[in-house]
Design a protein around this motif. Structure first.
Motif, PDB file in Angstrom:
ATOM      1  N   ALA A 298       1.925   5.750  -3.794  1.00 43.26           N
ATOM      2  CA  ALA A 298       2.368   4.492  -3.188  1.00 43.26           C
ATOM      3  C   ALA A 298       2.099   3.314  -4.121  1.00 43.26           C
ATOM      4  O   ALA A 298       2.940   2.408  -4.254  1.00 43.26           O
ATOM      5  CB  ALA A 298       1.660   4.291  -1.853  1.00 43.26           C
ATOM      6  N   ALA A 299       0.929   3.314  -4.779  1.00 37.87           N
ATOM      7  CA  ALA A 299       0.596   2.212  -5.680  1.00 37.87           C
ATOM      8  C   ALA A 299       1.477   2.223  -6.926  1.00 37.87           C
ATOM      9  O   ALA A 299       1.904   1.162  -7.413  1.00 37.87           O
ATOM     10  CB  ALA A 299      -0.878   2.297  -6.078  1.00 37.87           C
ATOM     11  N   VAL A 300       1.778   3.414  -7.453  1.00 39.69           N
ATOM     12  CA  VAL A 300       2.677   3.525  -8.609  1.00 39.69           C
ATOM     13  C   VAL A 300       4.063   3.005  -8.251  1.00 39.69           C
ATOM     14  O   VAL A 300       4.694   2.268  -9.028  1.00 39.69           O
ATOM     15  CB  VAL A 300       2.739   4.983  -9.103  1.00 39.69           C
ATOM     16  CG1 VAL A 300       3.897   5.166 -10.093  1.00 39.69           C
ATOM     17  CG2 VAL A 300       1.430   5.384  -9.757  1.00 39.69           C
ATOM     18  N   THR A 301       4.527   3.346  -7.077  1.00 39.68           N
ATOM     19  CA  THR A 301       5.839   2.873  -6.628  1.00 39.68           C
ATOM     20  C   THR A 301       5.855   1.355  -6.500  1.00 39.68           C
ATOM     21  O   THR A 301       6.797   0.683  -6.941  1.00 39.68           O
ATOM     22  CB  THR A 301       6.205   3.519  -5.280  1.00 39.68           C
ATOM     23  OG1 THR A 301       6.226   4.949  -5.441  1.00 39.68           O
ATOM     24  CG2 THR A 301       7.568   3.046  -4.800  1.00 39.68           C
ATOM     25  N   GLU A 302       4.794   0.796  -5.910  1.00 43.05           N
ATOM     26  CA  GLU A 302       4.704  -0.653  -5.754  1.00 43.05           C
ATOM     27  C   GLU A 302       4.676  -1.340  -7.115  1.00 43.05           C
ATOM     28  O   GLU A 302       5.374  -2.339  -7.340  1.00 43.05           O
ATOM     29  CB  GLU A 302       3.447  -1.020  -4.953  1.00 43.05           C
ATOM     30  CG  GLU A 302       3.301  -2.508  -4.721  1.00 43.05           C
ATOM     31  CD  GLU A 302       2.053  -2.868  -3.924  1.00 43.05           C
ATOM     32  OE1 GLU A 302       1.766  -4.076  -3.790  1.00 43.05           O
ATOM     33  OE2 GLU A 302       1.358  -1.947  -3.440  1.00 43.05           O
ATOM     34  N   ALA A 303       3.886  -0.806  -8.033  1.00 41.60           N
ATOM     35  CA  ALA A 303       3.790  -1.413  -9.365  1.00 41.60           C
ATOM     36  C   ALA A 303       5.118  -1.348 -10.100  1.00 41.60           C
ATOM     37  O   ALA A 303       5.497  -2.280 -10.823  1.00 41.60           O
ATOM     38  CB  ALA A 303       2.697  -0.726 -10.177  1.00 41.60           C
ATOM     39  N   GLY A 304       5.844  -0.248  -9.923  1.00 43.52           N
ATOM     40  CA  GLY A 304       7.129  -0.094 -10.590  1.00 43.52           C
ATOM     41  C   GLY A 304       8.186  -1.046 -10.082  1.00 43.52           C
ATOM     42  O   GLY A 304       9.151  -1.360 -10.800  1.00 43.52           O
ATOM     43  N   ASN A 305       8.016  -1.517  -8.856  1.00 43.45           N
ATOM     44  CA  ASN A 305       8.994  -2.437  -8.265  1.00 43.45           C
ATOM     45  C   ASN A 305       8.659  -3.899  -8.507  1.00 43.45           C
ATOM     46  O   ASN A 305       9.422  -4.788  -8.128  1.00 43.45           O
ATOM     47  CB  ASN A 305       9.084  -2.203  -6.750  1.00 43.45           C
ATOM     48  CG  ASN A 305       9.729  -0.869  -6.416  1.00 43.45           C
ATOM     49  OD1 ASN A 305      10.540  -0.353  -7.187  1.00 43.45           O
ATOM     50  ND2 ASN A 305       9.360  -0.290  -5.279  1.00 43.45           N
ATOM     51  N   GLN A 306       7.519  -4.163  -9.121  1.00 43.47           N
ATOM     52  CA  GLN A 306       7.068  -5.538  -9.331  1.00 43.47           C
ATOM     53  C   GLN A 306       7.394  -5.993 -10.754  1.00 43.47           C
ATOM     54  O   GLN A 306       7.361  -5.203 -11.698  1.00 43.47           O
ATOM     55  CB  GLN A 306       5.557  -5.641  -9.083  1.00 43.47           C
ATOM     56  CG  GLN A 306       5.001  -7.060  -9.200  1.00 43.47           C
ATOM     57  CD  GLN A 306       3.617  -7.189  -8.587  1.00 43.47           C
ATOM     58  OE1 GLN A 306       3.305  -6.507  -7.606  1.00 43.47           O
ATOM     59  NE2 GLN A 306       2.783  -8.044  -9.150  1.00 43.47           N
ATOM     60  N   ARG A 307       7.679  -7.274 -10.900  1.00 45.05           N
ATOM     61  CA  ARG A 307       7.879  -7.863 -12.222  1.00 45.05           C
ATOM     62  C   ARG A 307       6.545  -8.409 -12.709  1.00 45.05           C
ATOM     63  O   ARG A 307       5.851  -9.130 -12.001  1.00 45.05           O
ATOM     64  CB  ARG A 307       8.931  -8.968 -12.173  1.00 45.05           C
ATOM     65  CG  ARG A 307      10.314  -8.476 -11.772  1.00 45.05           C
ATOM     66  CD  ARG A 307      11.350  -9.571 -11.872  1.00 45.05           C
ATOM     67  NE  ARG A 307      11.552 -10.007 -13.242  1.00 45.05           N
ATOM     68  CZ  ARG A 307      12.413 -10.960 -13.614  1.00 45.05           C
ATOM     69  NH1 ARG A 307      13.162 -11.572 -12.697  1.00 45.05           N
ATOM     70  NH2 ARG A 307      12.542 -11.295 -14.881  1.00 45.05           N
ATOM     71  N   TRP A 308       6.201  -8.078 -13.942  1.00 48.87           N
ATOM     72  CA  TRP A 308       4.896  -8.442 -14.486  1.00 48.87           C
ATOM     73  C   TRP A 308       5.051  -9.455 -15.613  1.00 48.87           C
ATOM     74  O   TRP A 308       5.981  -9.376 -16.406  1.00 48.87           O
ATOM     75  CB  TRP A 308       4.176  -7.195 -15.013  1.00 48.87           C
ATOM     76  CG  TRP A 308       3.941  -6.184 -13.935  1.00 48.87           C
ATOM     77  CD1 TRP A 308       4.729  -5.117 -13.627  1.00 48.87           C
ATOM     78  CD2 TRP A 308       2.872  -6.174 -12.992  1.00 48.87           C
ATOM     79  NE1 TRP A 308       4.207  -4.418 -12.561  1.00 48.87           N
ATOM     80  CE2 TRP A 308       3.063  -5.047 -12.149  1.00 48.87           C
ATOM     81  CE3 TRP A 308       1.754  -6.990 -12.777  1.00 48.87           C
ATOM     82  CZ2 TRP A 308       2.189  -4.728 -11.110  1.00 48.87           C
ATOM     83  CZ3 TRP A 308       0.878  -6.671 -11.750  1.00 48.87           C
ATOM     84  CH2 TRP A 308       1.101  -5.551 -10.934  1.00 48.87           C
ATOM     85  N   ASN A 309       4.137 -10.404 -15.655  1.00 42.19           N
ATOM     86  CA  ASN A 309       4.134 -11.439 -16.680  1.00 42.19           C
ATOM     87  C   ASN A 309       3.272 -10.978 -17.853  1.00 42.19           C
ATOM     88  O   ASN A 309       2.048 -10.876 -17.732  1.00 42.19           O
ATOM     89  CB  ASN A 309       3.585 -12.753 -16.090  1.00 42.19           C
ATOM     90  CG  ASN A 309       3.686 -13.915 -17.065  1.00 42.19           C
ATOM     91  OD1 ASN A 309       3.243 -13.820 -18.202  1.00 42.19           O
ATOM     92  ND2 ASN A 309       4.258 -15.019 -16.611  1.00 42.19           N
TER      93      ASN A 309
END
Length: 337
Positions: A298-309
């Protein structure tokens, strides 16, 4: 730490040049009496019952000695003042179940039989220290609980070099997630591998070696690739080209997320210990609460959907640079003179 004080002598229990950093070959190194036994140099865990008396007999002649300790070095005898940079109070005394996870009956029996005398030795050694430093907030709290001592937090530095030469390892996919860890039971790499076995469209590269390697490989699916010891230029390539880092271990200080952040990469990490200092949730990474494959997925999926600066990630890593560490450590030594 030696680069902060390059002229300082080094005292240690055992020294095997071929098994450590080559830079130490030019250093002034004094070892304990255990050095005479080649079996201890090759397999340091065999020396466990003898390390407390070895450090008790180690005499360091110096105005100020800095002891880098996770269980033994703080017991050395110093003619001047003693500073301890504590990576954690001894796991085998204060976190025995976690330390002994996956170990055999012999190790458990040996630990149980030695626990009482080692606990007394450890408490005496802690009271001989003039100043305690902790590598993370979690370790600071453990020092307070174990010894009743208030420690300053001085985070360990990362050694990542984004500008260094990089080489691509053979057989690595163009898109992949990364796990960098020793392959030991408490590192929870099995939970990461099991999570990725349910996400076959994602590639996972596991960098590291250890006694749990064969078991972990038996759990892995076809999208997981293992790399044992890799040179720095390959590790920097992996950090620079991964999508994100996954870290599920019980760490006293969360180093690998900082190395990833230095390359502008986010982390998915266990909400525990040193990761609470090195990862800013939502800004440099995503936490999961327990090392469970479903939570990791679940955390990997969430991180993959987020844009990171990437600038925010690199700024976080810069706070934990070797230069910042050396500057504060030098200031502490000067305060003690």
């Amino acid at each position: 730490m030696h680069r902060a004080f390059p002229d300082a002598a080094i005292y240690t229990s055992l020294y095997e040049p071929d098994a450590t950093f080559p830079e130490f070959a030019e250093c002034d190194i004094t070892t304990s009496a255990l050095q005479r036994f080649s079996s201890f140099r090759r397999y340091h865990r065999a020396a466990f019952p003898f390390l407390a008396p070895a450090f008790s007999r180690m005499r360091v002649t110096a105005d100020i000695a800095i002891c880098s300790s996770s269980g033994w070095a703080h017991g050395s005898r110093v003619s001047g003042r003693k500073i301890v940079l504590c990576h954690t109070p001894a796991r085998w005394l204060y976190q025995p179940e976690q330390y002994l996870r996956g170990r055999g009956v012999g190790a458990r029996l040996a630990s149980a039989s030695l626990r009482r005398p080692l606990l007394k030795w450890d408490q005496r050694a802690a009271q001989s220290v003039d100043r305690y430093l902790a590598v993370s907030t979690a370790v600071r709290d453990r020092i307070a609980a174990a010894y009743g001592i208030e420690a300053e937090v001085l985070h360990s530095p990362h050694a990542a070099h984004p500008g260094a030469h990089r080489t691509r390892p053979e057989g690595v996919a163009d898109e992949f997630d990364l796990c960098v860890s020793r392959l030991l039971p408490y590192k929870n790499v099995d939970a990461i591998i099991q999570a990725y076995s349910t996400m076959p469209s994602l590639n996972l590269v596991v960098v590291g070696s250890g006694p749990d390697e064969a078991r972990l490989k038996s759990l892995a699916g076809p999208s997981t690739r293992f790399l044992s010891e890799v040179p720095d230029e390959q590790l920097w390539w992996l950090y620079g080209n991964c999508r994100l880092l996954v870290a599920a271990s019980y760490e006293d200080f969360g180093l690998t997320p900082l190395e990833a952040a230095a390359f502008g990469k986010p982390s998915v990490a266990l909400r525990w210990g040193g990761f609470l200092d090195s990862v800013i949730e939502g800004e440099t990474g995503i936490f999961f609460d327990v090392p469970d494959p479903h939570e990791i997925r679940a955390a990997v999926t969430e991180a993959g959907n987020q844009r990171w600066n990437e600038d925010s990630l690199r700024n976080q890593a810069e706070l934990f640079s070797e230069e910042a560490f050396a500057a504060r450590l030098n200031a502490i030594v000067n305060e003690m003179r």
